[in-house]
Design an enzyme around this catalytic site. Structure first.
Site, mmCIF file in Angstrom:
data_model
loop_
_atom_site.group_PDB
_atom_site.id
_atom_site.type_symbol
_atom_site.label_atom_id
_atom_site.label_comp_id
_atom_site.label_asym_id
_atom_site.label_seq_id
_atom_site.Cartn_x
_atom_site.Cartn_y
_atom_site.Cartn_z
ATOM 1 N N ASP A 15 0.789 -1.247 0.000
ATOM 2 C CA ASP A 15 0.000 0.000 0.000
ATOM 3 C C ASP A 15 0.822 1.298 0.000
ATOM 4 O O ASP A 15 0.508 2.222 0.767
ATOM 5 C CB ASP A 15 -0.959 0.015 1.194
ATOM 6 C CG ASP A 15 -1.994 -1.114 1.174
ATOM 7 O OD1 ASP A 15 -1.980 -1.919 0.229
ATOM 8 O OD2 ASP A 15 -2.808 -1.185 2.118
ATOM 9 N N ASP A 53 -4.556 -0.797 -1.846
ATOM 10 C CA ASP A 53 -5.843 -0.651 -1.163
ATOM 11 C C ASP A 53 -6.794 -0.010 -2.181
ATOM 12 O O ASP A 53 -6.438 1.001 -2.804
ATOM 13 C CB ASP A 53 -5.618 0.264 0.057
ATOM 14 C CG ASP A 53 -6.529 -0.038 1.227
ATOM 15 O OD1 ASP A 53 -6.865 -1.218 1.469
ATOM 16 O OD2 ASP A 53 -6.915 0.930 1.933
ATOM 17 N N HIS A 55 -10.728 0.770 -2.579
ATOM 18 C CA HIS A 55 -12.097 0.787 -2.044
ATOM 19 C C HIS A 55 -13.083 1.455 -3.005
ATOM 20 O O HIS A 55 -12.760 2.503 -3.591
ATOM 21 C CB HIS A 55 -12.140 1.559 -0.721
ATOM 22 C CG HIS A 55 -11.271 1.000 0.352
ATOM 23 N ND1 HIS A 55 -11.326 -0.311 0.748
ATOM 24 C CD2 HIS A 55 -10.324 1.595 1.148
ATOM 25 C CE1 HIS A 55 -10.460 -0.500 1.742
ATOM 26 N NE2 HIS A 55 -9.834 0.625 1.992
ATOM 27 N N HIS A 59 -17.365 2.935 0.889
ATOM 28 C CA HIS A 59 -16.949 1.671 1.533
ATOM 29 C C HIS A 59 -17.301 1.686 3.025
ATOM 30 O O HIS A 59 -17.190 2.724 3.682
ATOM 31 C CB HIS A 59 -15.440 1.485 1.341
ATOM 32 C CG HIS A 59 -14.953 0.131 1.728
ATOM 33 N ND1 HIS A 59 -14.291 -0.115 2.902
ATOM 34 C CD2 HIS A 59 -15.073 -1.066 1.100
ATOM 35 C CE1 HIS A 59 -14.001 -1.416 2.978
ATOM 36 N NE2 HIS A 59 -14.460 -2.007 1.888
ATOM 37 N N HIS A 88 -10.425 7.007 1.932
ATOM 38 C CA HIS A 88 -9.062 6.867 1.394
ATOM 39 C C HIS A 88 -9.064 5.817 0.296
ATOM 40 O O HIS A 88 -9.919 4.931 0.275
ATOM 41 C CB HIS A 88 -8.077 6.456 2.505
ATOM 42 C CG HIS A 88 -8.366 5.096 3.067
ATOM 43 N ND1 HIS A 88 -9.334 4.881 4.019
ATOM 44 C CD2 HIS A 88 -7.843 3.880 2.784
ATOM 45 C CE1 HIS A 88 -9.390 3.587 4.303
ATOM 46 N NE2 HIS A 88 -8.498 2.946 3.559
ATOM 47 N N LYS A 113 -7.084 -4.991 -2.956
ATOM 48 C CA LYS A 113 -7.838 -5.518 -1.816
ATOM 49 C C LYS A 113 -8.739 -4.429 -1.264
ATOM 50 O O LYS A 113 -8.480 -3.243 -1.474
ATOM 51 C CB LYS A 113 -6.879 -6.028 -0.740
ATOM 52 C CG LYS A 113 -5.970 -4.932 -0.225
ATOM 53 C CD LYS A 113 -4.952 -5.458 0.749
ATOM 54 C CE LYS A 113 -4.059 -4.355 1.253
ATOM 55 N NZ LYS A 113 -4.755 -3.299 1.996
ATOM 56 N N CYS A 158 -1.891 -2.852 7.673
ATOM 57 C CA CYS A 158 -1.804 -3.763 6.518
ATOM 58 C C CYS A 158 -0.513 -4.583 6.493
ATOM 59 O O CYS A 158 -0.529 -5.746 6.089
ATOM 60 C CB CYS A 158 -2.041 -2.990 5.229
ATOM 61 S SG CYS A 158 -3.778 -2.455 5.118
HETATM 62 C C1 VGL Z 1 -4.608 0.554 5.820
HETATM 63 C C2 VGL Z 1 -6.229 1.311 7.256
HETATM 64 C C3 VGL Z 1 -7.171 1.231 6.247
HETATM 65 C C4 VGL Z 1 -3.163 0.193 5.607
HETATM 66 C C5 VGL Z 1 -5.534 0.470 4.801
HETATM 67 O O1 VGL Z 1 -2.710 0.164 4.441
HETATM 68 O O2 VGL Z 1 -2.460 -0.061 6.615
HETATM 69 N N1 VGL Z 1 -4.959 0.957 7.035
HETATM 70 N N2 VGL Z 1 -6.811 0.816 5.031
HETATM 71 ZN ZN ZN Z 2 -8.242 0.925 3.454
#
Ligand code: VGL
Ligand code: ZN
Length: 209
Positions: A15, A53, A55, A59, A88, A113, A158
């Site tokens: 990410d 990431d 979404h 979401h 995000h 994801k 993550c």
């Molecule tokens: C993440 C919170 C929500 C991450 C992703 O990449 O750590 N944290 N979505």
């Molecule tokens: Zn996320």
């Protein structure tokens, strides 16, 4: 220097997206600092994998989808407790793009994801219901990959979830801490580091080893 066995080791970059960097929707302090470190690491591996990431708008992990709730609160979802986040990494937005400085050319796989509207997915292996697989285990096994080196954002969400799932799936796992940055929500970083150690995840600095 890390000792890398190119045929069976993979670098899993979690990410490294604009929304997790300063001025992003879910900014991680100093998040952009991982970019040059990771670009350097990539040259040491044949198998480079990225996660993104990804979404849909609205979401269920977004606080904005829960009237009266604010980011960083916890709610009960059908699959258990879920932290609510600021919006995000919405699909197709610049916030969801990889950081412009990240070298994505060496990536053999980009795994997305968090695209199911009702389930969050921190881990690169399983969504937050802990049972819906992303397919990554199958990819790694079919390619004969045995050991994963993890880096990226964020250490305590993550990256940690991915590291723990990778261990549970039978892989050797090393987290390169100097190529990660954390959100650190209410002690979440210390908790994640303790959990990873307990699970047999090796925690090292890429530049020291
Ligand atoms: C993440 C919170 C929500 C991450 C992703 O990449 O750590 N944290 N979505
Ligand atoms: Zn996320």
């Amino acid at each position: 220097m890390l000792t890398v066995n190119r045929p069976t080791d993979a670098l899993l970059v979690i990410d490294v997206q604009n929304d997790f960097c300063p001025r992003g929707g879910l900014a991680v302090a100093d998040g952009q600092a991982v970019v040059p470190v990771i670009n350097g690491l990539m040259t040491r591996f044949d198998e480079v994998l990225l996660t993104q990431d990804w979404h849909p708008p609205g979401h269920r992990s977004f606080a904005s989808a829960h009237p009266g709730r604010t980011p960083f609160e916890t709610v009960e979802m059908p699959y258990g407790a879920q932290t609510l986040w600021p919006d995000h990494c919405v699909q197709g937005t610049s916030g969801a793009d990889f950081h412009a400085g990240l070298n994505t050319t060496p990536a053999r796989l980009i795994i997305r994801k968090g695209f199911r509207p009702g389930i969050d997915s921190y881990s690169a292996f399983f969504e937050n219901d802990r049972s819906t697989p992303t397919g990554l285990t199958g990819y790694l096994r079919e390619r004969g990959l045995k050991r994963l080196f993890l880096c990226g954002l964020a250490t305590d969400f993550c990256v940690a979830y991915s590291a723990l799932d990778a261990r549970a799936q039978g892989f050797e796992v090393t987290v390169l801490l100097d190529a990660c940055r954390a959100i650190d929500l209410g002690g979440s970083l210390d908790a994640a580091l303790a959990q990873m150690r307990q699970a047999g995840v090796e925690l090292v600095n890429a530049d020291a080893d």
